[in-house]
Scaffold this motif. Structure first.
Motif, PDB file in Angstrom:
ATOM      1  N   ILE A 196       1.053  -1.057  -0.050  1.00 18.63           N
ATOM      2  CA  ILE A 196       0.278  -0.023   0.191  1.00 18.63           C
ATOM      3  C   ILE A 196       0.961   1.173   0.234  1.00 18.63           C
ATOM      4  CG2 ILE A 196      -1.857   1.158   1.189  1.00 18.63           C
ATOM      5  CD1 ILE A 196      -2.746  -1.824   2.294  1.00 18.63           C
ATOM      6  N   VAL A 197       0.357   1.835  -1.362  1.00 13.47           N
ATOM      7  CA  VAL A 197       1.780   3.172  -0.295  1.00 13.47           C
ATOM      8  C   VAL A 197       0.730   4.685  -0.872  1.00 13.47           C
ATOM      9  CG1 VAL A 197       2.287   1.858  -2.721  1.00 13.47           C
ATOM     10  CG2 VAL A 197       0.935   3.992  -3.278  1.00 13.47           C
ATOM     11  N   LEU A 198       1.332   5.963  -0.618  1.00  9.84           N
ATOM     12  CA  LEU A 198       0.142   7.231  -0.031  1.00  9.84           C
ATOM     13  C   LEU A 198       1.354   7.768  -0.043  1.00  9.84           C
ATOM     14  CD1 LEU A 198       1.354   8.207   3.189  1.00  9.84           C
ATOM     15  CD2 LEU A 198      -0.148   6.230   3.449  1.00  9.84           C
ATOM     16  N   GLN A 199       1.114   8.882  -0.611  1.00 13.73           N
ATOM     17  CA  GLN A 199       1.836  10.196  -0.906  1.00 13.73           C
ATOM     18  C   GLN A 199       1.083  11.525   0.700  1.00 13.73           C
ATOM     19  OE1 GLN A 199      -0.003  10.616  -4.439  1.00 13.73           O
ATOM     20  NE2 GLN A 199       1.519   9.542  -5.411  1.00 13.73           N
ATOM     21  N   ALA A 200       2.289  11.424   1.568  1.00 23.15           N
ATOM     22  CA  ALA A 200       1.864  12.178   2.969  1.00 23.15           C
ATOM     23  C   ALA A 200       2.758  13.410   2.933  1.00 23.15           C
ATOM     24  CB  ALA A 200       2.482  11.897   3.464  1.00 23.15           C
TER      25      ALA A 200
ATOM     26  N   SER B  46       2.817  15.635  10.930  1.00 21.51           N
ATOM     27  CA  SER B  46       1.833  15.251  11.668  1.00 21.51           C
ATOM     28  C   SER B  46       1.316  13.875  11.367  1.00 21.51           C
ATOM     29  CB  SER B  46       1.145  15.786  12.822  1.00 21.51           C
ATOM     30  OG  SER B  46      -0.006  16.529  11.698  1.00 21.51           O
ATOM     31  N   ALA B  47       0.968  14.123  10.593  1.00 24.08           N
ATOM     32  CA  ALA B  47       0.960  13.104   9.635  1.00 24.08           C
ATOM     33  C   ALA B  47       1.191  11.895   8.967  1.00 24.08           C
ATOM     34  CB  ALA B  47       0.095  13.015   7.591  1.00 24.08           C
ATOM     35  N   GLN B  48       3.170  12.378   8.703  1.00 23.34           N
ATOM     36  CA  GLN B  48       3.576  11.423   8.255  1.00 23.34           C
ATOM     37  C   GLN B  48       4.236  10.909   9.675  1.00 23.34           C
ATOM     38  OE1 GLN B  48       7.227  12.034   6.171  1.00 23.34           O
ATOM     39  NE2 GLN B  48       5.951  13.679   5.805  1.00 23.34           N
TER      40      GLN B  48
ATOM     41  N   SER C  93       3.582  20.604  -5.263  1.00 20.87           N
ATOM     42  CA  SER C  93       3.518  20.515  -3.515  1.00 20.87           C
ATOM     43  C   SER C  93       4.659  19.111  -3.443  1.00 20.87           C
ATOM     44  CB  SER C  93       2.338  19.602  -3.307  1.00 20.87           C
ATOM     45  OG  SER C  93       1.123  20.740  -3.893  1.00 20.87           O
ATOM     46  N   PRO C  94       5.244  19.431  -2.478  1.00 15.86           N
ATOM     47  CA  PRO C  94       6.654  18.278  -2.311  1.00 15.86           C
ATOM     48  C   PRO C  94       5.948  17.529  -0.913  1.00 15.86           C
ATOM     49  CG  PRO C  94       7.065  20.598  -0.827  1.00 15.86           C
ATOM     50  CD  PRO C  94       6.176  20.825  -1.999  1.00 15.86           C
ATOM     51  N   TYR C  95       6.250  15.738  -1.494  1.00 20.12           N
ATOM     52  CA  TYR C  95       5.567  15.131  -0.503  1.00 20.12           C
ATOM     53  C   TYR C  95       6.294  14.270  -0.303  1.00 20.12           C
ATOM     54  CZ  TYR C  95       5.202  12.404  -4.844  1.00 20.12           C
ATOM     55  OH  TYR C  95       5.277  11.428  -6.113  1.00 20.12           O
ATOM     56  N   THR C  96       6.072  13.464   0.538  1.00 17.60           N
ATOM     57  CA  THR C  96       6.728  12.441   1.064  1.00 17.60           C
ATOM     58  C   THR C  96       6.071  10.776  -0.029  1.00 17.60           C
ATOM     59  OG1 THR C  96       8.123  13.461   2.002  1.00 17.60           O
ATOM     60  CG2 THR C  96       8.517  10.741   2.464  1.00 17.60           C
ATOM     61  N   ALA C  97       6.630   9.826  -0.328  1.00 21.99           N
ATOM     62  CA  ALA C  97       6.228   8.792  -0.889  1.00 21.99           C
ATOM     63  C   ALA C  97       6.460   7.748   0.871  1.00 21.99           C
ATOM     64  CB  ALA C  97       6.357   8.197  -2.255  1.00 21.99           C
ATOM     65  N   MET C  98       5.028   7.241   0.746  1.00 23.04           N
ATOM     66  CA  MET C  98       5.170   6.129   1.904  1.00 23.04           C
ATOM     67  C   MET C  98       5.275   4.906   1.572  1.00 23.04           C
ATOM     68  SD  MET C  98       4.341   8.441   5.759  1.00 23.04           S
ATOM     69  CE  MET C  98       5.729   7.374   6.233  1.00 23.04           C
ATOM     70  N   VAL C  99       5.078   3.927   1.830  1.00 22.33           N
ATOM     71  CA  VAL C  99       5.224   2.318   2.251  1.00 22.33           C
ATOM     72  C   VAL C  99       4.844   1.818   2.436  1.00 22.33           C
ATOM     73  CG1 VAL C  99       5.568   0.678   0.316  1.00 22.33           C
ATOM     74  CG2 VAL C  99       5.569   2.516  -0.699  1.00 22.33           C
ATOM     75  N   ARG C 100       3.627   0.514   2.622  1.00 21.02           N
ATOM     76  CA  ARG C 100       3.501  -0.559   3.707  1.00 21.02           C
ATOM     77  C   ARG C 100       3.882  -1.683   3.402  1.00 21.02           C
ATOM     78  NH1 ARG C 100      -0.108  -1.484   9.192  1.00 21.02           N
ATOM     79  NH2 ARG C 100      -0.286  -3.198   9.134  1.00 21.02           N
TER      80      ARG C 100
ATOM     81  N   GLU D 185       6.768   3.083   5.977  1.00 23.30           N
ATOM     82  CA  GLU D 185       8.170   3.311   5.864  1.00 23.30           C
ATOM     83  C   GLU D 185       8.222   5.039   4.817  1.00 23.30           C
ATOM     84  OE1 GLU D 185      11.083   0.926   4.488  1.00 23.30           O
ATOM     85  OE2 GLU D 185      10.079  -0.255   6.398  1.00 23.30           O
ATOM     86  N   ALA D 186       8.655   5.767   4.861  1.00 25.58           N
ATOM     87  CA  ALA D 186       9.267   6.971   3.921  1.00 25.58           C
ATOM     88  C   ALA D 186      10.296   6.724   3.257  1.00 25.58           C
ATOM     89  CB  ALA D 186       9.410   8.356   4.801  1.00 25.58           C
ATOM     90  N   ARG D 187       9.665   6.496   1.662  1.00 18.84           N
ATOM     91  CA  ARG D 187      10.857   6.127   0.681  1.00 18.84           C
ATOM     92  C   ARG D 187      11.526   7.114  -0.235  1.00 18.84           C
ATOM     93  NH1 ARG D 187       8.989   0.604  -0.468  1.00 18.84           N
ATOM     94  NH2 ARG D 187       9.218  -0.874   1.786  1.00 18.84           N
ATOM     95  N   GLU D 188      10.716   7.751  -0.571  1.00 18.90           N
ATOM     96  CA  GLU D 188      11.211   8.847  -1.324  1.00 18.90           C
ATOM     97  C   GLU D 188      10.517  10.368  -1.766  1.00 18.90           C
ATOM     98  OE1 GLU D 188      12.483   7.986  -5.401  1.00 18.90           O
ATOM     99  OE2 GLU D 188      11.043   9.033  -5.543  1.00 18.90           O
ATOM    100  N   GLU D 189      11.051  11.509  -1.614  1.00 21.02           N
ATOM    101  CA  GLU D 189      10.813  12.597  -1.276  1.00 21.02           C
ATOM    102  C   GLU D 189      10.304  12.809  -2.811  1.00 21.02           C
ATOM    103  OE1 GLU D 189      12.539  15.091   1.188  1.00 21.02           O
ATOM    104  OE2 GLU D 189      11.538  13.701   3.245  1.00 21.02           O
ATOM    105  N   SER D 190       9.218  14.638  -3.132  1.00 18.13           N
ATOM    106  CA  SER D 190       9.426  14.150  -4.442  1.00 18.13           C
ATOM    107  C   SER D 190       8.240  15.313  -4.655  1.00 18.13           C
ATOM    108  CB  SER D 190       8.628  12.760  -5.194  1.00 18.13           C
ATOM    109  OG  SER D 190       8.959  12.990  -6.499  1.00 18.13           O
ATOM    110  N   VAL D 191       7.615  16.330  -6.175  1.00 14.34           N
ATOM    111  CA  VAL D 191       7.164  17.254  -6.110  1.00 14.34           C
ATOM    112  C   VAL D 191       6.098  16.653  -7.116  1.00 14.34           C
ATOM    113  CG1 VAL D 191       7.212  19.488  -6.840  1.00 14.34           C
ATOM    114  CG2 VAL D 191       8.887  18.218  -5.611  1.00 14.34           C
ATOM    115  N   MET D 192       4.607  16.957  -7.159  1.00 12.97           N
ATOM    116  CA  MET D 192       3.870  16.506  -7.795  1.00 12.97           C
ATOM    117  C   MET D 192       2.874  17.778  -7.934  1.00 12.97           C
ATOM    118  SD  MET D 192       1.253  13.064  -7.787  1.00 12.97           S
ATOM    119  CE  MET D 192       0.196  13.734  -6.006  1.00 12.97           C
TER     120      MET D 192
END
Ligand SMILES: CC(C)(COP(=O)(O)OP(=O)(O)OC[C@H]1O[C@@H](n2cnc3c(N)ncnc32)[C@H](O)[C@@H]1OP(=O)(O)O)[C@@H](O)C(=O)NCCC(=O)NCCS
Length: 248
Positions: A202-206, A212-214, A233-240, A223-230
């Motif tokens: 399961i992935v999400l973009q925080a 606080s959401a992170q 807006s900058p977001y952190t890709a998180m994966v479980r 787990e935080a895997r990568e920081e990117s921009v969409m």
């Protein structure tokens, strides 16, 4: 989480209803919850209150009935208490409007929600993954409305996206967020196993503005895997990653 909290009740919203009025009840309830969320936490969403408050009831109905989106809600019962019973995610395709507890669903207070999109196929056992898991969803501007064409998921690594996660401010830190995530994880585990997939994530973009959401997502197994921009807006890709061997 404090042990004094009772386990929140999480319900997977049905897609088929006995009557059009039942669908409208649920669509209106969901609209109320979503608009409250957009008002209370405008920086946590890619959409806005101004945009969605203009939606017709037809749009809210189609969100509920979108075949590729499963929406979970966390509810308080009529006595303003958190119920200890959880209605598990549906993997049988049965009509949830007949599920135990549904009849009273519109009368309950809805305090949180999360939507699960997918599955998408990331890789097969004999092939290389072509991108990061979250890239499967980053090009989607809005929730897809088309049913997925039947595909062969056997041996695949399937990926789902979590979107629209929030709990109303007055109900936070009582376990609703965690139970929403666990309901989504349970659904993914059951569905991915039924499809014959070998792995699931399961992935999400925080949003990086929502620290606080992170922290919350890390607490519930992402787990935080990568920081990117969409869309600037900058977001952190998180994966479980979801263990498909477990029987829960
Ligand atoms: C993030 C959010 C969904 C969490 O919901 P919640 O119901 O309060 O979460 P839970 O009660 O299940 O919290 C589980 C654990 O996560 C962590 N956590 C939750 N909120 C946190 C916060 N604001 N700061 C730090 N840690 C937090 C804690 O460890 C918590 O356990 P504890 O309360 O025993 O310390 C909610 O705060 C929210 O809706 N925020 C605004 C919208 C948003 O940011 N959505 C995510 C968009 S990417």
């Amino acid at each position: 989480m404090s042990s004094s909290h009772r386990t929140p009740e999480v319900i997977l919203l049905p897609k088929t209803f006995s009557t059009p009025a039942d669908l409208d009840d649920i669509a209106n309830h969901y609209k109320g919850l979503r608009l409250q969320g957009l008002l209370s936490d405008p920086n946590s969403f890619s959409s806005t209150f101004e945009r969605e408050s203009q939606f017709t009831l037809d749009i809210w109905r189609s969100r509920i009935q979108n075949p590729v989106a499963k929406t979970f809600v966390s509810v308080l019962d009529g006595n303003d208490k958190i119920s200890s019973k959880t209605i598990g995610p549906d993997t049988t395709g049965s009509d949830h409007s007949k599920a135990k507890g549904f009849q009273n669903l519109p009368q309950t207070e809805w305090v949180g929600t999360v939507t699960l999109l997918g599955p998408e196929i990331w890789s097969r056992q004999d092939g290389d993954a072509i991108s990061q898991t979250w890239d499967l969803f980053t090009k989607a501007k809005d929730v897809p409305q088309q049913a997925l064409k039947p595909r062969d998921y056997s041996g695949a690594h399937v990926v789902y996206l979590i979107a629209g996660m929030f709990v109303l401010p007055h109900a936070r830190r009582k376990g609703h967020g965690q139970q929403l995530v666990e309901a989504a994880v349970g659904h993914v585990r059951d569905e991915a196993k039924n499809l014959g997939a070998w792995n699931a994530s399961i992935v999400l973009q925080a949003s990086q503005a929502a620290t606080s959401a992170q922290l919350f997502y890390e607490q519930v197994g992402f787990e935080a895997r990568e920081e990117s921009v969409m869309d600037s807006s900058p977001y952190t890709a998180m994966v479980r990653d979801v263990n498909l061997q477990m029987d829960e």
